[in-house]
Design a protein around this motif. Sequence first.
Motif, mmCIF file in Angstrom:
data_model
loop_
_atom_site.group_PDB
_atom_site.id
_atom_site.type_symbol
_atom_site.label_atom_id
_atom_site.label_comp_id
_atom_site.label_asym_id
_atom_site.label_seq_id
_atom_site.Cartn_x
_atom_site.Cartn_y
_atom_site.Cartn_z
ATOM 1 N N GLY A 80 0.814 -1.208 0.000
ATOM 2 C CA GLY A 80 0.000 0.000 0.000
ATOM 3 C C GLY A 80 0.850 1.261 0.000
ATOM 4 O O GLY A 80 1.927 1.296 0.585
ATOM 5 N N THR A 81 0.350 2.305 -0.647
ATOM 6 C CA THR A 81 1.076 3.570 -0.703
ATOM 7 C C THR A 81 1.236 4.180 0.688
ATOM 8 O O THR A 81 2.288 4.745 1.011
ATOM 9 N N ARG A 82 0.231 4.068 1.518
ATOM 10 C CA ARG A 82 0.323 4.629 2.878
ATOM 11 C C ARG A 82 1.489 4.004 3.624
ATOM 12 O O ARG A 82 2.309 4.709 4.238
ATOM 13 N N GLU A 83 1.605 2.676 3.570
ATOM 14 C CA GLU A 83 2.683 1.991 4.273
ATOM 15 C C GLU A 83 4.041 2.328 3.657
ATOM 16 O O GLU A 83 5.050 2.455 4.377
ATOM 17 N N CYS A 85 4.851 5.148 2.245
ATOM 18 C CA CYS A 85 5.196 6.497 2.700
ATOM 19 C C CYS A 85 5.674 6.487 4.151
ATOM 20 O O CYS A 85 6.619 7.204 4.511
ATOM 21 N N GLU A 86 5.043 5.675 4.979
ATOM 22 C CA GLU A 86 5.474 5.563 6.377
ATOM 23 C C GLU A 86 6.903 5.047 6.467
ATOM 24 O O GLU A 86 7.725 5.558 7.243
ATOM 25 N N THR A 117 2.019 6.993 -7.079
ATOM 26 C CA THR A 117 2.641 6.272 -5.970
ATOM 27 C C THR A 117 4.091 6.696 -5.787
ATOM 28 O O THR A 117 4.538 6.989 -4.669
ATOM 29 N N ALA A 120 4.328 10.128 -4.303
ATOM 30 C CA ALA A 120 3.941 10.170 -2.889
ATOM 31 C C ALA A 120 5.072 9.661 -2.003
ATOM 32 O O ALA A 120 5.372 10.262 -0.956
ATOM 33 N N ALA A 124 7.243 11.762 0.778
ATOM 34 C CA ALA A 124 7.227 11.349 2.182
ATOM 35 C C ALA A 124 8.636 11.209 2.741
ATOM 36 O O ALA A 124 8.894 11.561 3.898
#
Length: 298
Positions: A80-83, A85-86, A117, A120, A124
């Motif tokens: 996932g993109t969120r993960e 970026c984290e 992606t 992002a 990040a």
Amino acid sequence: MWTGVIPAVTTKFKPDGSLDHAEMERCFSVQMEAGCEGIIVCGSLGEGPMLSHDERIAVLQRAQSVTKGKPTLLTVAEAGTREACELAAKAAKAGASGLMVVPSPIYHTDPAETVETLRAVAAAGDLPVMIYSNRVAYRVDVTPEIMEELAADPRFVAIKESSDDIRRTTEIINRLGDRYAVLTGVDNLALEALAVGACGWVAGLVCAFPAETVAIYRLMQAGRLKEALAIYRWFRPLLDLDVSTYLVQNIKLAEALAINSTEHVRGPRKPLSGARREAVEAIVRKAIETRPALPAAA
């Protein structure tokens, strides 16, 4: 920062599956002593997807203790993109030199999603990014057209070119000139890629045979093709072990035989056994027995 041989190193584990920091430090030091120009941790070969974020940062920091200011990159290859970026933000906080970024290895993004992606993750981490283009393993082709779309962002600085098509290196350079540092990421296409303009080699079998890998690169840079080709032809059966579903086990077995390292892997992988192990071991042992003398100036 984006030239030379940069190993995509294996991650070392103890028999209980925990990180083996002492063995990583030893093996990473072998790479640097051979003349490698940096280290990339926690990629496919480094079993990154089998590690927690905290473990990946710990491996990064162990590599940093060895590279002594040479580039130390963390691979970002999250579903996932969120993960993603984290993880990129954590790598930046830990002092990573840069990131090697793979679009989602689970969902196969279309070109617009790929661009979004990558942008992002770069934002990040706010670090230099090597785009990992590997349509064979990850089924997402980061094409020269996508690279051109991303070129306005100075954080995108390099390409690990692993399309398995030697023409792609020339296509990138013809289209984008020297906008990106192009590094070959397919071990058994490395000499060919260096011959047509790749400026570096993100290598796998270097983990077991660092001196030979660095010698090929340096000879090619010096225009000494005949000498480089002789080593490369000897090396080729070993390099083929990198292009395999079992590349992690193959290379860890090569490390065990060539530099007396360990073969422990994270599940669901298991060390090689049976006929497959016998075949790989035969290749490695023959290579060790027939190891070529390296030119003094390489």
